[in-house]
Write a protein that holds these residues in place. Sequence first.
Motif, short mmCIF file in Angstrom:
data_model
loop_
_atom_site.label_atom_id
_atom_site.label_comp_id
_atom_site.label_asym_id
_atom_site.label_seq_id
_atom_site.Cartn_x
_atom_site.Cartn_y
_atom_site.Cartn_z
N GLU A 169 0.86 -1.18 0.00
CA GLU A 169 0.00 0.00 0.00
C GLU A 169 0.90 1.23 0.00
O GLU A 169 2.07 1.17 0.38
CB GLU A 169 -0.84 0.04 1.28
CG GLU A 169 -1.90 -1.02 1.37
CD GLU A 169 -3.13 -0.66 0.55
OE1 GLU A 169 -3.24 0.51 0.10
OE2 GLU A 169 -3.97 -1.55 0.35
N SER A 170 0.35 2.35 -0.42
CA SER A 170 1.09 3.59 -0.30
C SER A 170 0.11 4.63 0.22
O SER A 170 -0.61 5.26 -0.54
CB SER A 170 1.62 3.98 -1.68
OG SER A 170 2.15 5.26 -1.66
N THR A 171 0.05 4.75 1.54
CA THR A 171 -0.97 5.62 2.12
C THR A 171 -0.39 6.95 2.55
O THR A 171 0.82 7.11 2.71
CB THR A 171 -1.61 4.96 3.36
OG1 THR A 171 -0.58 4.70 4.33
CG2 THR A 171 -2.29 3.66 3.01
N ASN A 172 -1.29 7.90 2.73
CA ASN A 172 -0.96 9.24 3.21
C ASN A 172 -1.80 9.47 4.44
O ASN A 172 -2.98 9.76 4.33
CB ASN A 172 -1.41 10.26 2.16
CG ASN A 172 -0.25 10.78 1.39
OD1 ASN A 172 0.83 10.96 1.94
ND2 ASN A 172 -0.45 11.04 0.12
N VAL A 173 -1.26 9.29 5.61
CA VAL A 173 -2.10 9.44 6.80
C VAL A 173 -1.43 10.38 7.81
O VAL A 173 -0.20 10.54 7.80
CB VAL A 173 -2.41 8.07 7.46
CG1 VAL A 173 -3.29 7.24 6.56
CG2 VAL A 173 -1.14 7.32 7.77
N PRO A 174 -2.25 11.01 8.66
CA PRO A 174 -1.71 12.02 9.58
C PRO A 174 -0.63 11.48 10.51
O PRO A 174 0.28 12.22 10.88
CB PRO A 174 -2.93 12.47 10.40
CG PRO A 174 -4.11 12.04 9.63
CD PRO A 174 -3.71 10.91 8.75
N SER A 175 -0.70 10.19 10.86
CA SER A 175 0.31 9.68 11.79
C SER A 175 1.72 9.75 11.17
O SER A 175 2.71 9.88 11.89
CB SER A 175 -0.02 8.24 12.21
OG SER A 175 -0.26 7.45 11.09
N GLN A 176 1.79 9.69 9.84
CA GLN A 176 3.10 9.86 9.17
C GLN A 176 3.59 11.29 9.34
O GLN A 176 4.77 11.55 9.61
CB GLN A 176 2.98 9.54 7.68
CG GLN A 176 2.60 8.10 7.38
CD GLN A 176 2.12 7.91 5.95
OE1 GLN A 176 1.86 8.86 5.23
NE2 GLN A 176 2.00 6.65 5.54
#
Lengths: 427, 593
Positions: free
Chosen positions: B497-504
């Motif tokens: 997967e290649s996600t964009n999430v606030p925890s990053q």
Amino acid sequence: MATRVALAEKSLGTGGHFPAKAKRVIFLCMRGGPSHVDTFDYKPQLQRADGQTAIRPGSQWMGSPWTFSQHGQSGRWVSELFPELAKQVDKLCLIHSMQTDVPAHPQAMIRLHTGSSQFVRPSLGAWTLYGLGIENENLPGFVAISPTSAVGGSQNYGSAFLPANFQGTKLGSETSDARGASIRNLERNVGPRRQQLELDFIQAVNRDKLARDRVNPELEGVIKSYELAYRMQGEMPGVLDLDKETKETKDLYGLDQRTTSSFGSKCLMARRLAEAGVRFIEITHGNWDHHFNITTVLPAACEQVDRGLAALLIDLERRGMLDETLVVWTGEFGRTPYGQARSGRDHNNKAFTLWMAGGGVAAGTSYGSSGDFGYEAAENPVPIVDFHATLLALLGLDHEQLTYRYAGRDFRLTDVKGRVVSDVIAG
Amino acid sequence: MAYPYAWRYRDYVIDSFNRDKTYADFLRQQLAGDLLPFKTPEERAENLIATGFLAVGSRALNEMNPRQFAVDQADEQIDTVFQATMGLTLACARCHDHKFDPMSQRDYTAVAGIFLSTKTLYGLPGLQNGRNASKPLALPEEAHLPMLAKPISRTAFEDMLAQYRQLDLQLADLQRERLRQFQANTPMTTNANPAREVLQRQQLERQKSQLEGQLMEYDDDGRPVALAMGVVDKPLSSSQSPFARFVGRNLRDRSAFESIADSPFFARGELEMAGDKVPRGVPQLLGNADQFQVADDVSGRLELAAWIVDPGNPLTPRVAVNRIWTWLIGQGLVKSVDNFGTTGSTPSHAELLDYLALSFQSHGSTKQLVREIVLSNSYQQASTYDSGSFEIDPENSYLWRMNPRRLEAESIRDAVLCAAGVLDDNPTIGSSIARRGLGPIDRPPGFLPAAFRRAPESLDADFVGRSIYLGLPRDALPEILSLFDGADATSVQGKRESTNVPSQSLFMLNSDWIAEQSRALAKRVLQTYPGPMLESFEDRLRLVYQLTLCRSPAKEEIAAARLLLSQMGLHPETGWSSLARGLFASAEFRYLD
């Protein structure tokens, strides 16, 4: 690629398959397996058979050392170990015929949370977010309060093959006190002014790049994720700040008492998270694995949680949230009605009690039975997979339609099984 | 539990790619290295280590039924082998015929016999509960392999051995005492404190299992022994006692698959519903299963490996080149990289896939394949957006541009350390898990009550080697890996997967680790250009941009940096740390375009 990114950020998002009773879940996991025959499953025949030869060779029945009495208008039996919760019994729906397949902690814990103990699968909370979407984008959609690192650890709140933003965000750990617990990296590493300047710089660099690229959805995603992170950093500490509550509320949850304040503050935190739009909140409380000295250790465990549990139900109701909040209380299995060295009780996967409240469950009722002794589900057994189907149904999700395609096939929380126990759903 | 010997297999894989081993040899070693001929002890050791591929999978160590454990382990091996090499979800046919692909439950059972005839040595000698323990695989001493353990004196070894025997005696005494009580029918209530007894036994058992593991790492003279994970064939059934053979013939086979044998057909996959045995073999779908022959005295892995790498097998080279294409280009010619079945996707460029597969099959060289792809026009395209092309092909299936894509978690970590100037790019011997040794990793060695057990946040918090050398304990993955979609090491995952999430974003803004690397990069920049602030500003900025984004700053970026530094106050290290963090945190740093 565009679809994949979209999928990673959004769930099915279209609401459920049928009208939802509950919008969110507070899942209270009593790790270790609480004894059902000493708490919510009254067995007069077991009391009478105390000391007699039991079903397992070489064992004797052990009657509950505690007194049971009937409570509320529904007249449900609750033992003296839960004096506060007993007053709320009319809100509960007790399932006395729960079953799981293996009487070992790790398998049973993982099965309870993911439906499978053999393979790594998404957890209940992850499936819920996938089905219903994230309600408040400034907060994580699934928070695991004080989860245990044992018996499967993060698998119990993980997202496995579902997108990563459906995984539970860990808040504190089982061994730490909940007050002051925080989410990783939520606290600023530098002063507010310096961080503001850094953020301005990062977003300037990002926007310059976007201007050069013209179209770049991933980059827009990064820009958005910094905005979200910043808002989460701003909003989350407020949500977790229990000092915003009145003294009356804090006392209700037992924050004023040493024994009750830890679990009580977790319950209060759960209510605040629910109020702020967190979809799935789990509280883990351990340890209920009472093989020995049960007369000392079980009352201690019950005392820690009784007040918080009652307070949670009272508080949710008076704020008008109970109808749409499904509260679930359970262990990974129950305990044997025969004694273990007459000191405690062993694991029992054949029968245990789970209760639910709020969120469209048939309040003041009970379902199924564990026979005369509480040894094995006798009437209407409810395997974990049926509980999962029922939980999804209460959220408006059809467990057969909630599928995710991965590695060439559709996956379900309930795999190829599952039956909705409609009797526990309010008509 | 974590596998302390997994690192030798990791090194084998790295070494195989570095030496550009042919793909057929690479697969043959991993599937049947223990059965391959060899000329030197080094070659033998390499062949054995390669079979670690079949041993590193996840397994339910708490499973109480040894038969169930055996079939689950075989299932994991079947699933991994067939998805990894041929893109086939054969494991879906465990309980019924495959729902979509032409593979029957009989096909599955034929393959299952091969793996049930294989002994898997995953090197967890004394588990606390005593179930499903497994020795490691000992490697030839003459191979002179790198070792983690240092030699110990003979007396030290003998002390350990004596301690072990002592524990053994103590446990036997406890056992005898329990038996005596049981036989005398003494009510257990007479025992003053049963809890203490159980705890005492558990403590002794844990000490014993730890010692057992430690003893295994040395020979009688205290010299360390090289150990690995791997597989070997099980013994022949003829070595069984006459009684066992009698039981085997006359009763339903209840053994935990102790010897080389065909697998029974388990109706609905249920152990209790064992039917006739199915001869060991391969799936029918290539039409050559009838020619597949396995002698009675071998598991059949060597034959299976030969079938998988056979030039007549159309799937193996296609799956392989598609994986390499995916890693280089960002999306596969077949997008479902682990699934070439009917529910997978069809190739976007079928002829290209055929061409690459055929040439790869003939030369077998991964390096040559990589060279061919990176020298192509497709690979060398810019990632520039074009609205006309986008309208026709928004998914970029026809590769009108290079796909912009995010770095994988490991690359982000390595790139940060490299820019900060602290990356140690030497190969690491062993791993944090190997150095920690045997025993559960969620608690310190020794006895502690459950309440004090906790997973270490990360075993490798201070490790500055390359990410491929990180330990991967399931419940305590290095933070950056779990945040940036690192692979789930318990299943086959050819595409992440290649996600964009606030925890990053929170990690980039607030984590101690990024703060530390930002300070290191700031120091590096200031030390390289120690001159006065104003004069060295542009040199420093160029350097920090080169190190993080591999380019010089544009005009407006120079202005933005100047603004940031001027507002950050007098201490240069603070300002440059903020700038470094800002560049690490930027989208450009983690995207390839």
